[in-house]
Write a protein that holds these residues in place. Sequence first.
Motif, short mmCIF file in Angstrom:
data_model
loop_
_atom_site.label_atom_id
_atom_site.label_comp_id
_atom_site.label_asym_id
_atom_site.label_seq_id
_atom_site.Cartn_x
_atom_site.Cartn_y
_atom_site.Cartn_z
N LEU A 132 130.33 46.58 37.59
CA LEU A 132 130.12 45.22 37.35
C LEU A 132 129.06 44.83 36.50
O LEU A 132 127.73 45.39 36.90
CB LEU A 132 129.68 44.92 39.01
N LYS A 133 129.32 44.07 35.66
CA LYS A 133 128.39 43.97 34.44
C LYS A 133 127.08 43.22 34.98
O LYS A 133 127.15 41.98 35.41
CB LYS A 133 129.00 43.30 33.24
N THR A 134 125.86 43.60 35.27
CA THR A 134 124.80 43.27 35.53
C THR A 134 123.41 43.18 35.02
O THR A 134 123.29 44.41 34.13
CB THR A 134 124.57 43.82 37.11
N SER A 135 122.66 42.30 34.70
CA SER A 135 121.52 42.50 34.00
C SER A 135 120.48 42.15 35.03
O SER A 135 120.56 41.37 35.83
CB SER A 135 121.35 41.65 32.66
N ALA A 136 119.00 42.08 34.55
CA ALA A 136 117.97 41.90 35.39
C ALA A 136 117.03 41.18 34.39
O ALA A 136 116.86 41.29 33.30
CB ALA A 136 117.14 43.13 35.85
N VAL A 137 116.34 40.06 35.07
CA VAL A 137 115.56 38.98 34.56
C VAL A 137 114.35 38.92 35.43
O VAL A 137 114.22 39.27 36.54
CB VAL A 137 116.20 37.81 33.99
N GLU A 138 113.15 38.55 34.72
CA GLU A 138 111.96 38.32 35.42
C GLU A 138 111.96 37.25 36.18
O GLU A 138 111.36 37.38 37.50
CB GLU A 138 110.60 38.50 34.50
N ASN A 139 112.43 36.05 35.86
CA ASN A 139 112.64 34.95 36.90
C ASN A 139 114.16 34.39 37.04
O ASN A 139 114.50 33.92 35.80
CB ASN A 139 111.52 33.91 36.25
#
Length: 222
Positions: free
Chosen positions: A145-152
């Motif tokens: 499952l293509k997933t990324s993380a961001v600060e906000n």
Amino acid sequence: ILTRRREAAEAISSNGVIINEGKSSWRAWPNCTTDPRTASNTDLCLICVKSYDTETVARMVSPYLNERCIIATVQNGLNNVERLAEAFGPERVVAGYTLQASTLTGLNSVYHAYDGETVLGCHPSTTTPVEKIGRVADELTRMGLKTSAVENVYPEVLTKLIINSVINPLTALLGVRNGELLEVQELSWVIDRLVEEGVEACSLLGATLSPGQVKSRVYEAI
């Protein structure tokens, strides 16, 4: 998969989940049950129910989830993160949204229309460190499952809300698919006004969004 529908659990347990992607289809065989006790050893609980079921699901699983379990939501709508943070604690909840698009076509079958990215991140109602969110995103990506993380992620969650509030009512009222909205020239004015109204409403929630950027995202989704 934990579901409240016994007939769905039986169908998935017996025949798997059939994923139709247009030119091809395949079958997945996840474990599926109606018993929340099976979640006791879970490290990550992904909440995917409709907003009106969030509190019910939280009450159903909270007695059985262990303290290290992270609760992530990619739900549409408002107040899901806040409700989950209240139920599980802000340090255990991860907010997000997904651009995956699918339609339920049966108890154990779905039409997968678009393989979009899922984004997780920090939210005003959570305190989960971005480093931990990044590890969750990496694990979901590893699992396909293509997933990324961001600060906000909050502005993006609200942008997704506006996208849905523009497209879903218009397609339902007119009885057309997303792409067909662009074939009706008169709708461009309606779409623009809905975006502007959505951006204005989000400003009351503490988020400053660019009408132009949101409008571009809406047309990309269409």
